[in-house]
Motif scaffolding. Structure first.
Motif, PDB file in Angstrom:
ATOM      1  N   UNK A 407       0.830  -1.203   0.000  1.00 60.00           N
ATOM      2  CA  UNK A 407       0.000   0.000   0.000  1.00 60.00           C
ATOM      3  C   UNK A 407       0.865   1.253   0.000  1.00 60.00           C
ATOM      4  N   UNK A 408       1.969   1.221   0.738  1.00 61.42           N
ATOM      5  CA  UNK A 408       2.889   2.357   0.742  1.00 61.42           C
ATOM      6  C   UNK A 408       3.505   2.561  -0.638  1.00 61.42           C
ATOM      7  N   UNK A 409       3.926   1.472  -1.271  1.00 61.53           N
ATOM      8  CA  UNK A 409       4.462   1.584  -2.622  1.00 61.53           C
ATOM      9  C   UNK A 409       3.428   2.076  -3.621  1.00 61.53           C
ATOM     10  N   UNK A 410       2.167   1.638  -3.459  1.00 65.74           N
ATOM     11  CA  UNK A 410       1.088   2.087  -4.343  1.00 65.74           C
ATOM     12  C   UNK A 410       0.843   3.585  -4.161  1.00 65.74           C
ATOM     13  N   UNK A 411       0.884   4.045  -2.911  1.00 66.20           N
ATOM     14  CA  UNK A 411       0.749   5.478  -2.641  1.00 66.20           C
ATOM     15  C   UNK A 411       1.869   6.253  -3.317  1.00 66.20           C
ATOM     16  N   UNK A 412       3.084   5.743  -3.236  1.00 64.47           N
ATOM     17  CA  UNK A 412       4.227   6.428  -3.838  1.00 64.47           C
ATOM     18  C   UNK A 412       4.076   6.520  -5.350  1.00 64.47           C
ATOM     19  N   UNK A 413       3.622   5.432  -5.986  1.00 65.44           N
ATOM     20  CA  UNK A 413       3.422   5.443  -7.446  1.00 65.44           C
ATOM     21  C   UNK A 413       2.325   6.432  -7.850  1.00 65.44           C
ATOM     22  N   UNK A 414       1.220   6.423  -7.122  1.00 65.04           N
ATOM     23  CA  UNK A 414       0.113   7.323  -7.464  1.00 65.04           C
ATOM     24  C   UNK A 414       0.504   8.783  -7.262  1.00 65.04           C
TER      25      UNK A 414
END
Length: 599
Positions: A407-414
């Protein structure tokens, strides 16, 4: 008469009698024309219109936009020409060239400001000039000639539109100003206001979804907290860890692990002679306390993190499993290899990201398979057969942490896709999203937010399954409850969620697979204890209950009984995978020849 009617129709259509009304009306249509294609695409991404083909949208959106733009350009061009004719009758070239501003309406201040100044409306002329500069600033930023973030430039464009419209209303042409001339501009601002309302609503829902994910994870799941946790770990440049990574002979270790049982001892001796440096690096590594690894970040994205230690962990587990199998009759060596494998599994457990947990599952699978060699050889004592089954891992907790990291990585990508980058800073595949962000920043921002919210809800559902589900929920059941909705992602054009998240629902089956490995190994230990006490293999697995097992073993994948097949000195335990094409991938089979070995 026919010519007169046509002339009167054109005069009304293009508001020729009042340049002021025509300028305001035409300028509003020009602004609206730039918004219409974006609006069509934006509303087409809503579930109600999700089945509309993109080709249809492209053709019809372009046709509607060009029609509205052409009408607005004609009205605004006639208006600029009429304003110049009223104020500069003797300057023919200026009067005739003013109509060109219908095409280059952002430069309309070059006509309107001098006309307002000629009428001694100096404040209005100043507002007109400022509004024109802001509109031109927006256009230059749109073309990428100014390194400015899109959203502030868009707000500058809105301010410039208001100033320019207000100055046009101040022009005197002898006709009464009609409020209906503001209708297209009103539609434009209502549309922008609706976008802001959607943006605020989505931000609120995103905050709530993110708070739920952090609550389920048990710690803040934001990027800064992730980096702080990373900073506490051992760096990849540490001499011991770096030595293990550098000296690991991956291909030879893979061949050694796949060698036939009868050739394994010879292959192990040859490996020890040819790779003494690796054995020294492995021994030094096993002396370290398991801890989190601090990774080298390449670029700004967590997705760009290098994790070379995972290959080294897997290769070390392969070597230790071969050693355990080769030392099947030496109890002390077997227990030492088992402890070392548990240490490597702990390294994977403490490492970040889902991939580390999957490697940890692979290490656990190799450990359980290797334990069956000393089990079949009769090396393990009764105390070992009772103690070793209690060395399993709580995979639900580990995978919950892994999903929080994802989820943290997804936040960073978005965040990167929503706000990143000038053309020189990103790769070619991201140029189209960058163009959308520049041309339609509000629509693009809402589109990315909706995509992000969809992904957060999916990740929150995964975390909730790991944290709050009953202990014996089947892998198939969890998979069905957590399954990624590809149809909804495709219907709503959720590109980021569709690319980054679909594989995460398969983790539930992967968890059931490793739990079945543990279940069959524990059952094999119970069968061995039964054989040692009664001198024969049990007729059925129910015979082991309650003396050796608390209950008959049920597959963690589908809650079906484990299949047990036997003869006098040989038995097979099987836990089948889910029905369909993945049945063989997630099936677990353990075949033991008592006192002889394992397959």
């Amino acid at each position: 008469m026919k010519h007169y009617r046509w002339k009167r129709f054109c005069c009304r259509l293009f508001l020729r009698r009042s340049p002021r009304n025509a300028a305001v009306f035409g300028f509003g249509w020009l602004l609206l024309a730039e918004t219409l294609p974006a609006g069509i695409f934006f509303f087409a991404a809503l579930p109600l219109f999700g089945s509309i083909p993109w080709e249809w949208l492209l053709v019809n959106g372009a046709a509607v936009g060009l029609t509205v733009w052409g009408y607005g350009a004609a009205v605004f061009g006639y208006a600029c020409s009429g304003m110049a004719r009223r104020c500069f009758r003797k300057v023919g070239w200026y009067r005739e060239g003013a109509g060109v501003m219908g095409i280059f309406y952002r430069l309309g201040m070059l006509v309107a400001a001098p006309c307002l100044f000629r009428q001694e409306r100096r404040a209005a002329a100043l507002f007109c000039a400022v509004g024109g500069v802001l509109l031109s600033f927006f256009y230059l930023a749109l073309l990428g000639m100014l390194p400015v973030n899109s959203c502030p430039v868009w707000y500058a464009m809105l301010a410039g539109s208001l100033l320019f419209t207000g100055s046009l209303i101040c022009f005197r042409d002898g006709c009464r100003f009609r409020p209906t001339a503001l209708l297209p501009l009103l539609i434009f601002f209502l549309y922008v206001g609706e976008l802001h309302f959607q943006e605020v609503r989505l931000d609120r829902e995103i905050r709530e979804a993110w708070a739920e994910i952090s609550s389920l994870a048990g710690y803040p799941a934001d990027v800064e907290s992730f980096r702080r946790r990373e900073a506490e770990g051992i760096p990849l440049s540490d001499p011991v860890l770096d030595g293990l990574i550098r000296t690991s002979p991956q291909q030879e270790l893979a061949r050694l692990h796949q060698a036939a049982p009868e050739a394994r001892t010879g292959e192990l001796e040859r490996f020890r002679r040819t790779h003494p440096d690796y054995l020294r690096a492995l021994a030094a590594f096993l002396e370290l306390e398991p801890q989190r690894v601090r990774h080298v970040r390449e670029g700004d994205l967590l997705a760009s993190v290098r994790i070379p230690e995972l290959n080294a962990f897997r290769d070390a587990a392969r070597y230790l499993c071969v050693e355990m199998a080769a030392a099947g009759t030496e109890r002390e060596k077997v227990l030492k290899c088992n402890d070392d494998l548990l240490r490597i599994r702990a390294w994977c457990r403490k490492d970040a990201f889902l991939l580390a947990k999957l490697v940890g599952m692979a290490v656990e699978s190799m450990r359980l398979e290797a334990l069956c060699f000393p089990l079949a050889a009769g090396t393990l004592t009764d105390d070992d057969l009772i103690r070793l089954p209690g060395q399993g891992e709580e995979w639900s907790s580990a995978l919950a942490e892994a999903v929080a990291d994802e989820a943290t990585g997804f936040l960073d990508c978005c965040t990167y896709v929503r706000s990143a980058a000038e053309p020189g800073q990103i790769s070619k595949q991201f140029r189209f999203p960058l163009l959308l962000r520049r041309c339609f920043p509000l629509e693009y921002s809402i589109w990315v937010r909706r995509d992000f919210l969809f992904g957060l809800k999916f990740l929150g559902r995964q975390l909730n399954l790991y944290r709050n589900m009953p202990s014996f929920t089947t892998g198939n059941g969890r998979y069905q409850m957590a399954c990624f909705d590809d149809a909804e992602a495709l219907r709503n054009k959720y590109l980021l969620s569709g690319m980054l998240l679909p594989g995460l629902d398969g983790i539930h089956r992967k968890q059931a697979w490793i739990e079945n490995h543990k279940l069959l190994t524990d059952t094999a230990f119970a069968i061995e204890r039964f054989r040692r006490k009664y001198g024969t293999l049990p007729e059925t697995l129910e015979t082991l209950v309650p003396e050796f097992l608390e209950s008959p073993p049920l597959s963690r994948m589908d809650a079906l009984p484990v299949r047990y097949e036997r003869d006098e000195s040989f038995y097979t335990l099987t836990a089948f995978g889910p029905p369909g094409k993945n049945a063989e991938t997630f099936s677990v089979r353990l075949s033991v020849s008592v006192g002889d070995g394992i397959n």
